[in-house]
Each structure stands twice: as C-alpha cells, then as structure tokens.
Motif scaffolding. Structure first.
Motif, PDB file in Angstrom:
ATOM      1  N   ALA A 526       0.801  -1.079   0.105  1.00  0.00           N
ATOM      2  CA  ALA A 526      -0.156   0.017   0.130  1.00  0.00           C
ATOM      3  C   ALA A 526       0.913   1.332   0.036  1.00  0.00           C
ATOM      4  O   ALA A 526       0.481   2.479  -0.070  1.00  0.00           O
ATOM      5  CB  ALA A 526      -0.937  -0.090   1.193  1.00  0.00           C
ATOM      6  N   ILE A 527       2.221   1.139   0.203  1.00  0.00           N
ATOM      7  CA  ILE A 527       3.041   2.292   0.193  1.00  0.00           C
ATOM      8  C   ILE A 527       3.260   2.814  -1.488  1.00  0.00           C
ATOM      9  O   ILE A 527       3.136   2.076  -2.267  1.00  0.00           O
ATOM     10  CB  ILE A 527       4.335   1.820   0.908  1.00  0.00           C
ATOM     11  CG1 ILE A 527       4.335   1.455   2.155  1.00  0.00           C
ATOM     12  CG2 ILE A 527       5.308   3.161   0.602  1.00  0.00           C
ATOM     13  CD1 ILE A 527       5.649   0.971   2.977  1.00  0.00           C
ATOM     14  N   GLY A 528       3.003   4.129  -1.483  1.00  0.00           N
ATOM     15  CA  GLY A 528       2.988   4.741  -2.525  1.00  0.00           C
ATOM     16  C   GLY A 528       4.317   4.214  -3.346  1.00  0.00           C
ATOM     17  O   GLY A 528       5.405   4.308  -2.789  1.00  0.00           O
ATOM     18  N   ALA A 529       4.004   4.071  -4.787  1.00  0.00           N
ATOM     19  CA  ALA A 529       5.152   3.862  -5.696  1.00  0.00           C
ATOM     20  C   ALA A 529       6.464   4.571  -5.503  1.00  0.00           C
ATOM     21  O   ALA A 529       7.547   4.410  -5.532  1.00  0.00           O
ATOM     22  CB  ALA A 529       4.814   3.561  -7.018  1.00  0.00           C
ATOM     23  N   ASP A 530       5.871   5.909  -5.331  1.00  0.00           N
ATOM     24  CA  ASP A 530       7.201   7.019  -5.432  1.00  0.00           C
ATOM     25  C   ASP A 530       7.469   7.413  -3.988  1.00  0.00           C
ATOM     26  O   ASP A 530       8.453   8.410  -3.996  1.00  0.00           O
ATOM     27  CB  ASP A 530       6.621   8.289  -6.061  1.00  0.00           C
ATOM     28  CG  ASP A 530       6.230   8.264  -7.469  1.00  0.00           C
ATOM     29  OD1 ASP A 530       6.948   7.363  -8.230  1.00  0.00           O
ATOM     30  OD2 ASP A 530       5.148   8.656  -8.057  1.00  0.00           O
ATOM     31  N   THR A 531       7.063   6.753  -3.027  1.00  0.00           N
ATOM     32  CA  THR A 531       7.391   7.193  -1.793  1.00  0.00           C
ATOM     33  C   THR A 531       8.900   6.626  -1.548  1.00  0.00           C
ATOM     34  O   THR A 531       9.339   5.472  -1.818  1.00  0.00           O
ATOM     35  CB  THR A 531       6.616   6.604  -0.636  1.00  0.00           C
ATOM     36  OG1 THR A 531       5.197   7.018  -0.815  1.00  0.00           O
ATOM     37  CG2 THR A 531       6.955   6.972   0.634  1.00  0.00           C
ATOM     38  N   PHE A 532       9.700   7.508  -0.901  1.00  0.00           N
ATOM     39  CA  PHE A 532      11.159   7.049  -0.328  1.00  0.00           C
ATOM     40  C   PHE A 532      11.130   6.514   1.112  1.00  0.00           C
ATOM     41  O   PHE A 532      10.579   6.938   1.929  1.00  0.00           O
ATOM     42  CB  PHE A 532      11.828   8.532  -0.529  1.00  0.00           C
ATOM     43  CG  PHE A 532      13.576   8.074  -0.270  1.00  0.00           C
ATOM     44  CD1 PHE A 532      14.175   7.492  -1.400  1.00  0.00           C
ATOM     45  CD2 PHE A 532      13.865   8.166   1.088  1.00  0.00           C
ATOM     46  CE1 PHE A 532      15.615   7.550  -0.923  1.00  0.00           C
ATOM     47  CE2 PHE A 532      15.488   7.906   1.285  1.00  0.00           C
ATOM     48  CZ  PHE A 532      16.322   7.526   0.213  1.00  0.00           C
ATOM     49  N   VAL A 533      11.289   5.280   1.158  1.00  0.00           N
ATOM     50  CA  VAL A 533      11.420   4.297   2.105  1.00  0.00           C
ATOM     51  C   VAL A 533      12.596   4.261   2.991  1.00  0.00           C
ATOM     52  O   VAL A 533      13.404   3.676   2.515  1.00  0.00           O
ATOM     53  CB  VAL A 533      10.662   3.222   2.099  1.00  0.00           C
ATOM     54  CG1 VAL A 533      10.533   2.346   3.519  1.00  0.00           C
ATOM     55  CG2 VAL A 533       9.252   3.034   1.489  1.00  0.00           C
ATOM     56  N   ILE A 534      12.649   4.691   4.208  1.00  0.00           N
ATOM     57  CA  ILE A 534      13.931   4.377   5.177  1.00  0.00           C
ATOM     58  C   ILE A 534      13.274   3.307   6.098  1.00  0.00           C
ATOM     59  O   ILE A 534      12.649   3.823   7.022  1.00  0.00           O
ATOM     60  CB  ILE A 534      14.308   5.904   5.731  1.00  0.00           C
ATOM     61  CG1 ILE A 534      14.506   6.909   4.813  1.00  0.00           C
ATOM     62  CG2 ILE A 534      15.488   5.542   6.776  1.00  0.00           C
ATOM     63  CD1 ILE A 534      14.600   8.382   5.280  1.00  0.00           C
ATOM     64  N   TYR A 535      14.002   2.306   6.038  1.00  0.00           N
ATOM     65  CA  TYR A 535      13.693   1.394   6.983  1.00  0.00           C
ATOM     66  C   TYR A 535      15.067   1.026   8.207  1.00  0.00           C
ATOM     67  O   TYR A 535      16.209   0.994   7.966  1.00  0.00           O
ATOM     68  CB  TYR A 535      13.573   0.010   6.598  1.00  0.00           C
ATOM     69  CG  TYR A 535      13.291  -1.056   7.504  1.00  0.00           C
ATOM     70  CD1 TYR A 535      12.147  -1.407   7.904  1.00  0.00           C
ATOM     71  CD2 TYR A 535      14.242  -2.050   7.978  1.00  0.00           C
ATOM     72  CE1 TYR A 535      11.651  -2.205   8.914  1.00  0.00           C
ATOM     73  CE2 TYR A 535      14.040  -3.012   8.752  1.00  0.00           C
ATOM     74  CZ  TYR A 535      12.749  -3.224   9.179  1.00  0.00           C
ATOM     75  OH  TYR A 535      12.533  -4.125  10.357  1.00  0.00           O
ATOM     76  N   GLN A 536      14.630   1.431   9.409  1.00  0.00           N
ATOM     77  CA  GLN A 536      15.607   1.131  10.455  1.00  0.00           C
ATOM     78  C   GLN A 536      15.092  -0.038  11.136  1.00  0.00           C
ATOM     79  O   GLN A 536      13.966  -0.159  12.114  1.00  0.00           O
ATOM     80  CB  GLN A 536      15.324   2.364  11.204  1.00  0.00           C
ATOM     81  CG  GLN A 536      16.677   2.373  12.384  1.00  0.00           C
ATOM     82  CD  GLN A 536      16.486   3.631  13.082  1.00  0.00           C
ATOM     83  OE1 GLN A 536      16.168   4.696  12.813  1.00  0.00           O
ATOM     84  NE2 GLN A 536      17.267   3.666  14.296  1.00  0.00           N
ATOM     85  N   GLY A 537      15.659  -1.247  11.379  1.00  0.00           N
ATOM     86  CA  GLY A 537      15.355  -2.422  11.998  1.00  0.00           C
ATOM     87  C   GLY A 537      16.428  -3.474  11.899  1.00  0.00           C
ATOM     88  O   GLY A 537      17.705  -3.142  11.390  1.00  0.00           O
TER      89      GLY A 537
END
Length: 685
Positions: A526-537
């Motif tokens: 569901a995250i937008g295709a153009d969204t820049f995702v930063i994952y911290q885990g």
C-alpha cells in the motif's frame, strides 16, 4: 492460624497449609520432586518424608495438613534413612547418562542424590527402557529418565488447560505420554521443560548445544507480546542460546509462552548487519556516511508535511522518543505507532490500558471478552484467566470468533450486535454481568483495527460503565494489546500531531518520505510507488524489502531498552550480546543522523536520554511497579456509537507462532507452523 513446632522452632501458619509449607516457613529445606507450589498435590515421589510426633511412620509432608500443636522433625536418623531409601528406588531405573543429558548442572535429581542419597548402589539387575515419543518440534522426550512425578501432566491439565498428557500402565510399567502420539498443542508447552525435575523433558532446539555453567545470564523483558514477561537471556559469546522465564507474580508468575522461548534461533538469521542503499532499483551495501548523506539530502529537499514515520511493534521507548523529537525538530506532525491502522481515543491512559492489571484478574468474578483470542495474543495472561476460572464463581463471555480459550465461555455473539444486545439487556449474559461485584471487560486491540474502531471503543466503554465495571476501587475496562511497543508509544504520544497523518494516510501516498522504525506488520504494497522508504530495524523482513535506505538496528537482546506492557507497567530490558556487524542501537542511529542534518538531539548517552524521558513523561520514573487506576471521574472516549457496523470481529493473529520479524526468521517457529497449521505452511511454500 495454627502454631506448629519444626525442629524446635515454633511457627504460625494458616490453617490448611501443608507440613512442607510449615517447614519452609521455619527455614527448613525439604527435598521434593513431585510437589510444586502452583500445581495440585500428587504425593508421588515420597521424597519429602518427615517425622511427626505421635505418628508412628514417616509422613509425606506435601500432602499432610498442619494441626495446631503439631511437632515436626525434618532431620532425624529415621528421616534420613527413609529419604535414602526413596532415592535408591528412584535411581533403580534411572539411566546413568548425566554426561550427555541436557539437564546436567540444573538437575534436581542430581542435587538431591548428592544431598540425600546413598554413596553406593545395591542394584545389579538391568534397568528398564522406555520408547521415546515425539511430542512435536519443541519438547524433546527421553522417558527412560522419567521418575513419574506427574508434574507435566498436572501442568498441562491445570495451568495450560490442554489435557493431552497422562499416564498409562502402572508401577514400573507406567509411562507418561499423549496416549496417541501427537505434537503438544499448548502455547505454554515449553514450561514442561522447566518443571521436569530430571532430564526426561528437555528443549529440542537447544539439545546438545551448551552447558548451563558456560552461559552468561542477563535479566530482561520479553517483547514478542505485550504482557511484558520477565525473562532471563542465556548467551555464550556473541550468540543468544536460550531464553527462560523469571519469577514475577504480578506479571507472568513463572511461565513463558512458546514463541517467546523458542524463537531465539530467529535472532541470528536474516539479520541486517550493515547499511544498504538502493541504486538503480537494487540494494547495495553502503557506509554509514553514504546512507546519512542520502537520507539528509532527501529530507532537506522535502517539505515537513510530506515526511512521515511509523513505529513497529518491538521498538523500545527510548528509540521512539528520539524519532519523535527528531521529527518534531523537522516540523513534521506525521507520526503513528499503530501499524494496523487502528484509530481510537488515546487522550487518557485509562482508555488504552489493561486497567484491572494482570494480577487483578484473580479478583474478578465475571469477564466479557470482545474481539480477542487471548490464548494466542497473550498466552501467559490467558493462563491467569484460567487460574481464576478454576477457583470457581467466575463466568466468562466471548464476543467474536468462538475459540477454545482453555476455560468455559458463553458465546454471546460474533460481532458488535452482541454489544448492543448486552446494553439493552436482551441477551441472558447481561444478567451475569449485572450480578457480578467485580466484572471486567477485555477489548482486543484487533477489534479497534477496523473502520469503526473508535465507535467500538466507545461502545465497549459504555458497556463497562453500564455494568458497574468502573468505581472507586475497581477498573474493569481493559484493552489487551499484542504489540510490546504500543502502550509505551501511546504514553509518549507517538501519534499524529495537529493536521498530522495517520498510518493509512501515509501509506496511500500521503507522504514522499516514510520512515519505518521496525515496522514490518503493515501492508508494504500500500506504500506509494514514489515514496522514499527509510527502514530502520534488525531483520530483513517486509519493511526492509521495500526500503530505499536500510539502517541496521539492534534486536531487543542487543540493547538496553524501556518497555511498557499492556497494563502500563514500565520495565527495562538489558543488553545480553552486542549487535552484529555495523548494526547499532536505534536511538544512537537517530542521534547521529539528527546531528548530520543539523538538528542534533539533546542527549549523547542513554542515561541522558532516560533522564530526559522521565523529565518529559514522569510516569516512566516508576520502573517495575504499577499503580492501578480508579474507574471514577473519567470521561468517555470519543466515538460515534451510531457508526458501529455489524461486521463480525476477525482474529488479529492468523497463527500464533509467526507474528514478528524474529519469529518469522526462526526455523523452530516454521516447524511449529508446519505441525499445527499445515495449510499455512503449504501456502508459504
């Protein structure tokens, strides 16, 4: 109260207590194998023999009630001789395999044999041999070592509420088993290992791995559900080898759920141990300098209202506070801790806590569960409900999917229509709630993760108020969370600010940059295709697969952290091993990146961060204790009762064994899914 004399020491003890309890009150140690404080008395092993004045023969102290004026002798020559005889009989058929037994060093039989047994054996005949049944992927059986104490049978029947174990045959031919060979289906089956006083039941995943004296032991808190079970982490070198429960009568007594105990092997698989950066559609290993520069450049070129953050279910309070304050300094109000999209009134602490407290369950005389399967969402808490049910004069009702919760329940209905039926008194269970003096209600967190979650929240509160569940000395409204980070996040207000966006809005393309702090339970599609995702885990799970930048964090065993359980109890976990590779504690990563962006957070050490946490939110100063809230002078939560839909409640957990990145990476949990949910295992393949 009865006055008794134990070896010349006079003690006063409650009527109905056993001689063994009286001896312990006098400071005298009584050996035992079958007796356990939380199980019914069996009197099988006869190891606890004592002499009592005016009784001609030694008496099993575990089953003998005290009487006023009783004189007890625990260390006479006759008692010592009797115990040596009992120990000799117990060892007649016990194999001499201590060098290869996983119980070695922690074995009650070893300890008692040294303290109370003979120094030689007179037995020359061959020992008996018993087949080793398969009880599933968790408990390893070596029943030749079994001394027939029946602790495992009593635990599975009384505490776990899954009466699968029993004894067949008699005398020397007696065997403990499942009658028909099958995997144990209880979510608490690992506690059989702790209860077994010999090496008959041991941990199958831990078999032949280490000796107890090789392990470094660290006290901590479990985060794989929201109960906050007190645990001990045993590590050797840089690897966590096992997790055991610690005693805490207010939280978990001495029990631990199987997922929390056995998913330990998931801590070393699919780990993120270096930063990653996506270039040309592919992730590549990068340096901290590179990922800091990429994140900083992206954030500086984006307006604050287009930046959002979502906190996951296993995150400590310190890291969430650091992320919240970093986003506040950037001017972004887009924060949320509710991955499931739940929307409800969190303006008062009593709206989202398990207000009765876990120990307070034992005071209740009626229970209504709404939209929750407490057996899967909180097995240790569910065992406490069963304990109250076994005590009698307690009725439980269930609204939602009809589950076997290990105690009798009245199925009130499948959906919110049942709440309306109770409110207007048309359902018979309303009379049960009306007659109860201390009724309680458990609202599952999954019931709030619906489009009408706020309305369900308000309807449940109204139900609690109508049936006198909230007064000066009792607060019967409870929300049962299944995410360890949720209560702490709500306490520090990790929620959308003024004009801020909630999870659903951020996922639907509402932000250009989305920071996922250990958030893996949301729908990444569901995250937008153009969204820049930063994952911290710390694990390469769903969030990392969608990420453009990966910041490797530390798992809960690899950092000092504060967690708040579902009842609002603040507890601290401690570091047992260091994070792998370049991974770091989450708050340290956030502190470093905030300085890189020119918005440095105001703390440089964990002590400074915690001092700031307590100063900002004084409730965190009370660690390990709990102040129960009164149920009076509270306004009702906001929510339009007319917005309640008739859709039935659905289970929030599809399977108990894989609910987070750690358990999903665990081969042992995968084996449990194959044993108990074969259709899910086939679908995964």
């Amino acid at each position: 109260m009865a006055k008794v004399t134990v070896d010349g020491i006079e003690v006063e003890i409650a009527n109905g207590s056993s001689v063994l309890q009286a001896a312990e009150a006098a400071g005298k140690e009584i050996p035992r194998f079958c007796y356990h404080e939380r199980l019914s008395v069996a009197g099988n092993c006869r190891m606890c023999l004592v002499e009592i004045e005016k009784i001609p023969k030694p008496v099993a102290s575990c089953g003998q009630p005290v009487a006023d004026g009783m004189v007890i002798f625990t260390d006479t020559e006759n008692v010592r001789k009797s115990r040596r005889g009992v120990m000799e009989f117990l060892l007649i058929n016990h194999p001499l395999d201590c060098p290869i037994c996983d119980q070695g060093g922690e074995c009650d039989l070893q300890d008692e044999a040294v303290s109370y047994g003979r120094d030689t054996s007179r037995y020359e005949e061959g020992k008996r041999a018993v087949a080793q049944p398969d009880w599933g992927p968790l408990v390893k059986t070596t029943m030749t070592r079994c001394i027939h104490c029946t602790r495992c049978i009593r635990f599975s029947t009384e505490i776990a509420g899954v009466p699968e174990l029993g004894a067949t045959m008699r005398g020397e031919s007696m065997q403990v088993g499942t009658y028909v060979e099958k995997a144990l289906s209880s979510e608490l089956s690992g506690n059989l290992i702790d209860l077994c006083p010999v090496g008959a039941l041991t941990s199958k995943p831990y078999a032949y791995t280490a000796r107890s004296w090789e392990l470094r032991k660290t006290d901590s808190v479990d985060v794989l559900d929201a109960v906050g079970t007190n645990i001990r982490i045993d590590a050797r070198g840089a690897e966590v080898l096992r997790i055991l429960p610690r005693l805490n009568d207010d939280v978990n007594e001495e029990w631990l759920g199987d997922k929390s105990r056995f998913s330990v092997d998931g801590l070393k698989r699919r780990r993120l141990d270096r930063p990653w950066l996506r270039e040309n559609g592919k992730l590549r290993a990068a340096s901290w300098e590179e990922v800091f520069a990429a994140v900083t450049n992206k954030i500086k070129s984006t307006t604050p209202d287009r930046i959002g953050a979502i906190a996951g279910d296993l995150v400590d309070v310190e890291s969430m506070l650091a992320l919240k304050e970093m986003f506040t300094s950037l001017g972004s109000p887009n924060l949320d801790c509710r991955q499931d999209g739940a929307v409800f009134d969190a303006s008062q602490r009593g709206f989202y806590l398990f207000n009765t407290s876990i120990a307070g369950i034992e005071e209740a005389d009626a229970l209504l569960i709404i939209g929750s399967n407490s057996r899967h969402e909180a097995p240790v808490l569910n065992a406490r409900i069963r304990k109250r049910w076994l005590a009698g004069n307690f009725q439980a009702g269930l609204i939602g999917v009809a589950h076997d919760l290990t105690y009798a329940t009245t199925h009130v209905g499948a959906g919110p229509d049942a709440i309306a039926a109770l409110l207007d008194g048309t359902h018979p269970f309303a009379e049960v709630l009306k007659a109860a003096k201390k009724p309680m209600l458990i609202l599952g967190a999954g019931a709030l993760a619906r489009p009408d979650g706020a309305a369900i929240h308000a309807a449940a509160w109204k139900l609690a108020a109508q049936f006198n569940m909230m007064n000066d000395d009792w607060h019967g409204f409870n929300v049962l969370h299944h995410a360890a980070a949720r209560t702490g996040a709500l306490d520090i207000g990790f929620l959308p600010g003024p004009e801020g966006k909630a999870t659903a809005q951020m996922l639907g393309g509402g932000v250009d940059i989305l920071w996922l702090l250990g958030a893996d339970a949301l729908d990444t599609q569901a995250i937008g295709a153009d969204t820049f995702v930063i994952y911290q885990g710390h694990h390469g799970d769903a969030g990392a697969a969608r990420a453009d930048v990966i910041l490797p964090g530390a798992a809960y065993t690899e950092k000092d952290g504060t967690y708040v359980n579902t009842e609002g109890r603040v507890q601290q976990g401690f570091i047992a091993v260091k994070p792998p590779g370049d991974a770091r504690e989450d708050w340290r990563i956030l502190r470093a990146i905030s300085a890189y962006m020119g918005h440095a957070l105001r703390y440089d050490t964990l002590q400074e961060l915690r001092a700031h946490l307590v100063q900002t939110y004084p409730g965190f100063a009370l660690t390990g204790e709990l102040r129960r809230l009164a149920g009076t002078n509270l306004t009702a939560p906001a929510g339009d009762l007319a917005a309640v839909s008739s859709a039935p409640f659905q289970p929030v957990l599809q399977n108990y064994y894989q609910t987070d990145p750690i358990s999903r990476a665990s081969p042992t949990m995968a084996a449990c899914v194959a044993a108990h949910y074969p259709t899910l295992a086939e679908a995964a393949e």
